[in-house]
Design an enzyme around this catalytic site. Structure first.
Site, PDB file in Angstrom:
ATOM      1  N   VAL A   1       0.821  -1.218   0.000  1.00  0.00           N
ATOM      2  CA  VAL A   1       0.000   0.000   0.000  1.00  0.00           C
ATOM      3  C   VAL A   1       0.855   1.268   0.000  1.00  0.00           C
ATOM      4  O   VAL A   1       0.361   2.349  -0.321  1.00  0.00           O
ATOM      5  CB  VAL A   1      -1.011   0.051   1.175  1.00  0.00           C
ATOM      6  CG1 VAL A   1      -2.059  -1.045   1.053  1.00  0.00           C
ATOM      7  CG2 VAL A   1      -0.315   0.026   2.525  1.00  0.00           C
TER       8      VAL A   1
ATOM      9  N   TYR B   1       2.968   5.776  15.184  1.00  0.00           N
ATOM     10  CA  TYR B   1       1.688   5.068  15.152  1.00  0.00           C
ATOM     11  C   TYR B   1       0.582   5.961  15.720  1.00  0.00           C
ATOM     12  O   TYR B   1      -0.481   6.140  15.109  1.00  0.00           O
ATOM     13  CB  TYR B   1       1.804   3.772  15.965  1.00  0.00           C
ATOM     14  CG  TYR B   1       0.593   2.867  15.856  1.00  0.00           C
ATOM     15  CD1 TYR B   1       0.466   1.968  14.797  1.00  0.00           C
ATOM     16  CD2 TYR B   1      -0.424   2.903  16.800  1.00  0.00           C
ATOM     17  CE1 TYR B   1      -0.634   1.139  14.684  1.00  0.00           C
ATOM     18  CE2 TYR B   1      -1.529   2.077  16.700  1.00  0.00           C
ATOM     19  CZ  TYR B   1      -1.634   1.188  15.643  1.00  0.00           C
ATOM     20  OH  TYR B   1      -2.729   0.365  15.529  1.00  0.00           O
ATOM     21  N   ALA B   2       0.838   6.549  16.880  1.00  0.00           N
ATOM     22  CA  ALA B   2      -0.175   7.408  17.522  1.00  0.00           C
ATOM     23  C   ALA B   2      -0.544   8.577  16.614  1.00  0.00           C
ATOM     24  O   ALA B   2      -1.723   8.917  16.455  1.00  0.00           O
ATOM     25  CB  ALA B   2       0.356   7.924  18.855  1.00  0.00           C
ATOM     26  N   ALA B   3       0.466   9.180  15.984  1.00  0.00           N
ATOM     27  CA  ALA B   3       0.212  10.350  15.131  1.00  0.00           C
ATOM     28  C   ALA B   3      -0.614   9.957  13.901  1.00  0.00           C
ATOM     29  O   ALA B   3      -1.551  10.673  13.518  1.00  0.00           O
ATOM     30  CB  ALA B   3       1.536  10.980  14.712  1.00  0.00           C
TER      31      ALA B   3
ATOM     32  N   SER C   1      -7.519   3.677  15.489  1.00  0.00           N
ATOM     33  CA  SER C   1      -7.162   2.959  16.720  1.00  0.00           C
ATOM     34  C   SER C   1      -7.585   3.831  17.892  1.00  0.00           C
ATOM     35  O   SER C   1      -7.668   5.058  17.756  1.00  0.00           O
ATOM     36  CB  SER C   1      -5.648   2.754  16.774  1.00  0.00           C
ATOM     37  OG  SER C   1      -5.223   2.396  18.076  1.00  0.00           O
TER      38      SER C   1
ATOM     39  N   ASN D   1      -7.472  -0.517   5.627  1.00  0.00           N
ATOM     40  CA  ASN D   1      -7.197  -1.146   6.921  1.00  0.00           C
ATOM     41  C   ASN D   1      -5.728  -1.453   7.172  1.00  0.00           C
ATOM     42  O   ASN D   1      -5.298  -1.503   8.332  1.00  0.00           O
ATOM     43  CB  ASN D   1      -8.027  -2.439   7.018  1.00  0.00           C
ATOM     44  CG  ASN D   1      -7.538  -3.362   8.111  1.00  0.00           C
ATOM     45  OD1 ASN D   1      -7.813  -3.148   9.288  1.00  0.00           O
ATOM     46  ND2 ASN D   1      -6.772  -4.381   7.744  1.00  0.00           N
TER      47      ASN D   1
ATOM     48  N   LYS E   1      -2.655   7.408  13.521  1.00  0.00           N
ATOM     49  CA  LYS E   1      -4.017   6.967  13.849  1.00  0.00           C
ATOM     50  C   LYS E   1      -4.910   8.147  14.214  1.00  0.00           C
ATOM     51  O   LYS E   1      -6.115   8.141  13.949  1.00  0.00           O
ATOM     52  CB  LYS E   1      -3.981   5.917  14.967  1.00  0.00           C
ATOM     53  CG  LYS E   1      -3.316   4.612  14.549  1.00  0.00           C
ATOM     54  CD  LYS E   1      -4.007   3.988  13.355  1.00  0.00           C
ATOM     55  CE  LYS E   1      -3.389   2.678  12.908  1.00  0.00           C
ATOM     56  NZ  LYS E   1      -4.049   2.106  11.739  1.00  0.00           N
TER      57      LYS E   1
HETATM   58  N1  LIG Z   1      -4.654  -5.563  16.614  1.00  0.00           N
HETATM   59  C1  LIG Z   1      -4.960  -4.517  17.313  1.00  0.00           C
HETATM   60  O1  LIG Z   1      -5.034  -4.578  18.538  1.00  0.00           O
HETATM   61  C2  LIG Z   1      -5.247  -3.198  16.640  1.00  0.00           C
HETATM   62  C3  LIG Z   1      -5.724  -2.141  17.421  1.00  0.00           C
HETATM   63  C4  LIG Z   1      -6.002  -0.925  16.820  1.00  0.00           C
HETATM   64  C5  LIG Z   1      -5.824  -0.772  15.447  1.00  0.00           C
HETATM   65  N2  LIG Z   1      -5.334  -1.806  14.716  1.00  0.00           N
HETATM   66  C6  LIG Z   1      -5.153  -1.582  13.283  1.00  0.00           C
HETATM   67  O2  LIG Z   1      -5.766  -2.620  12.556  1.00  0.00           O
HETATM   68  C7  LIG Z   1      -5.186  -2.690  11.262  1.00  0.00           C
HETATM   69  C8  LIG Z   1      -4.899  -4.142  10.933  1.00  0.00           C
HETATM   70  O3  LIG Z   1      -3.885  -4.609  11.796  1.00  0.00           O
HETATM   71  P1  LIG Z   1      -3.930  -6.051  12.473  1.00  0.00           P
HETATM   72  O4  LIG Z   1      -3.917  -5.843  13.927  1.00  0.00           O
HETATM   73  O5  LIG Z   1      -4.981  -6.881  11.854  1.00  0.00           O
HETATM   74  O6  LIG Z   1      -2.461  -6.560  12.102  1.00  0.00           O
HETATM   75  P2  LIG Z   1      -1.935  -7.806  11.256  1.00  0.00           P
HETATM   76  O7  LIG Z   1      -0.454  -7.617  11.239  1.00  0.00           O
HETATM   77  O8  LIG Z   1      -2.485  -9.078  11.757  1.00  0.00           O
HETATM   78  O9  LIG Z   1      -2.520  -7.544   9.804  1.00  0.00           O
HETATM   79  C9  LIG Z   1      -2.060  -6.489   9.002  1.00  0.00           C
HETATM   80  C10 LIG Z   1      -2.011  -6.958   7.551  1.00  0.00           C
HETATM   81  O10 LIG Z   1      -1.573  -5.833   6.773  1.00  0.00           O
HETATM   82  C11 LIG Z   1      -0.584  -6.276   5.866  1.00  0.00           C
HETATM   83  N3  LIG Z   1       0.307  -5.177   5.530  1.00  0.00           N
HETATM   84  C12 LIG Z   1       1.239  -4.598   6.326  1.00  0.00           C
HETATM   85  N4  LIG Z   1       1.906  -3.662   5.648  1.00  0.00           N
HETATM   86  C13 LIG Z   1       1.393  -3.649   4.392  1.00  0.00           C
HETATM   87  C14 LIG Z   1       1.683  -2.919   3.217  1.00  0.00           C
HETATM   88  N5  LIG Z   1       2.668  -2.013   3.195  1.00  0.00           N
HETATM   89  N6  LIG Z   1       0.948  -3.155   2.104  1.00  0.00           N
HETATM   90  C15 LIG Z   1      -0.044  -4.087   2.110  1.00  0.00           C
HETATM   91  N7  LIG Z   1      -0.347  -4.830   3.187  1.00  0.00           N
HETATM   92  C16 LIG Z   1       0.365  -4.609   4.317  1.00  0.00           C
HETATM   93  C17 LIG Z   1       0.157  -7.396   6.588  1.00  0.00           C
HETATM   94  O11 LIG Z   1       0.853  -8.247   5.682  1.00  0.00           O
HETATM   95  C18 LIG Z   1      -0.990  -8.085   7.321  1.00  0.00           C
HETATM   96  O12 LIG Z   1      -1.552  -9.110   6.534  1.00  0.00           O
HETATM   97  C19 LIG Z   1      -3.944  -1.798  11.305  1.00  0.00           C
HETATM   98  O13 LIG Z   1      -4.223  -0.562  10.683  1.00  0.00           O
HETATM   99  C20 LIG Z   1      -3.721  -1.603  12.794  1.00  0.00           C
HETATM  100  O14 LIG Z   1      -3.044  -0.416  13.081  1.00  0.00           O
HETATM  101  C21 LIG Z   1      -5.034  -3.018  15.279  1.00  0.00           C
END
Ligand SMILES: NC(=O)c1ccc[n+]([C@@H]2O[C@H](COP(=O)([O-])OP(=O)(O)OC[C@H]3O[C@@H](n4cnc5c(N)ncnc54)[C@H](O)[C@@H]3O)[C@@H](O)[C@H]2O)c1
Length: 267
Positions: free
Chosen positions: A69, A172-174, A158, A95, A176
């Site tokens: 992405v 990350y904080a910034a 987040s 996402n 989100k």
């Molecule tokens: N897990 C949590 O507790 C939590 C909390 C708040 C927000 N989030 C947010 O949820 C979203 C999904 O994260 P998750 O927790 O499911 O993590 P995860 O690591 O399980 O999944 C993230 C997916 O994104 C893909 N990815 C990463 N960089 C990429 C790139 N440059 N191009 C394309 N794909 C890419 C990864 O390969 C992975 O499959 C993120 O934006 C994360 O910040 C997660």
């Protein structure tokens, strides 16, 4: 109205980034399980293609788009290709996101993400993946959705975007937090076109983010104490909110940020 009509996404054309794992996988699954045709985008080609094969065998209409992405041309190309193949684009989940490493403190003490330990290289990388990619996803999706006068854009922020959070790094904080106002801005502009733009703000979910750090028993114990519901969420618990935001049930919801956090931000 019957629930099956209120939450009907049958025949929708959807695009989900970060769909090979965690929350993005659950979002893609719930749409596909309910009859949408979903293009699942991810940088991890092996995981994505294996998942898409399994989902297809189970009868889902899913397609893989292996892309980074942060490569804005590839991202735009992936979205344009969906419209070329299907003639429309109903729901986009921006996402994909990465951790920027630990924050500056846990209840147990200081960790490595203090402000003077945060490199500009990390800052720029996380901005590219977590923020610029979402802007580009929105921009590419909006071009098609404005023309068809309908669409849903759902952004994964987040709870770390809603308030200071000692567990996550500065970049990350910034990012989100920035996503939340990006969503509000786009929601205002796109409302006359019936394009609805919303953010979700997850709390703590079991996924592979941060190298699966949440599987560490000490980290889990800490979150059990912090989260009012007393546990970390399963990734599948995002499905209800994802389906809601893509479906007719949320037809009057735009410009919002919806926490899904087991009560953490209740105070
Ligand atoms: N897990 C949590 O507790 C939590 C909390 C708040 C927000 N989030 C947010 O949820 C979203 C999904 O994260 P998750 O927790 O499911 O993590 P995860 O690591 O399980 O999944 C993230 C997916 O994104 C893909 N990815 C990463 N960089 C990429 C790139 N440059 N191009 C394309 N794909 C890419 C990864 O390969 C992975 O499959 C993120 O934006 C994360 O910040 C997660």
């Amino acid at each position: 109205m019957k629930a099956e009509k209120l939450y009907n996404v049958t025949g929708q054309v959807a695009f989900v980034t970060g769909a090979a794992s965690g929350l993005g996988r659950a979002m893609a699954e719930v749409l596909a399980e309910n009859g949408a045709c979903v293009t699942m985008a991810d940088i991890d080609g092996d995981a994505l293609e294996a998942l898409v094969r399994t989902m297809r065998q189970a009868g889902s209409a899913v397609e893989a788009a292996v892309l980074d992405v942060a490569d804005t041309d590839a991202l735009r190309g992936g979205i344009d290709a969906v419209v070329k193949r299907h003639g429309r684009l109903d729901a986009v989940f921006a996402n994909a996101g990465i951790s920027s490493g630990p924050g500056f403190a846990t209840a147990a003490g200081r960790i490595s993400g203090q402000i003077d330990h945060t490199s500009l290289a990390t800052w720029r990388k996380v901005l590219d993946v977590n923020l610029t990619s979402v802007f580009v996803t929105m921009q590419a999706a909006a071009a098609h959705m404005k023309a068809q006068r309908s669409g849903r854009i759902i952004v994964t922020s987040s709870i770390a975007g809603l308030r200071a959070e000692t567990f996550v790094g500065y970049p990350y904080a910034a990012t989100k937090a920035a996503l939340i106002n990006l969503v509000r801005q786009a929601a205002r502009e796109l409302a006359p076109y019936n394009v609805l733009v919303n953010a979700i703000a997850p709390g703590v979910f079991f996924t592979n983010i941060a190298g699966g750090r949440l599987r560490d028993p000490a980290v889990q114990e800490e979150f059990r104490r912090i989260v009012p519901l007393g546990r970390i969420a399963d990734a599948a618990e995002i499905k209800g909110l994802a389906l809601f935001l893509a479906s007719p049930a949320s037809s009057y919801v735009t410009g919002t940020v919806i926490p899904i956090d087991g009560g953490v931000t209740a105070g």
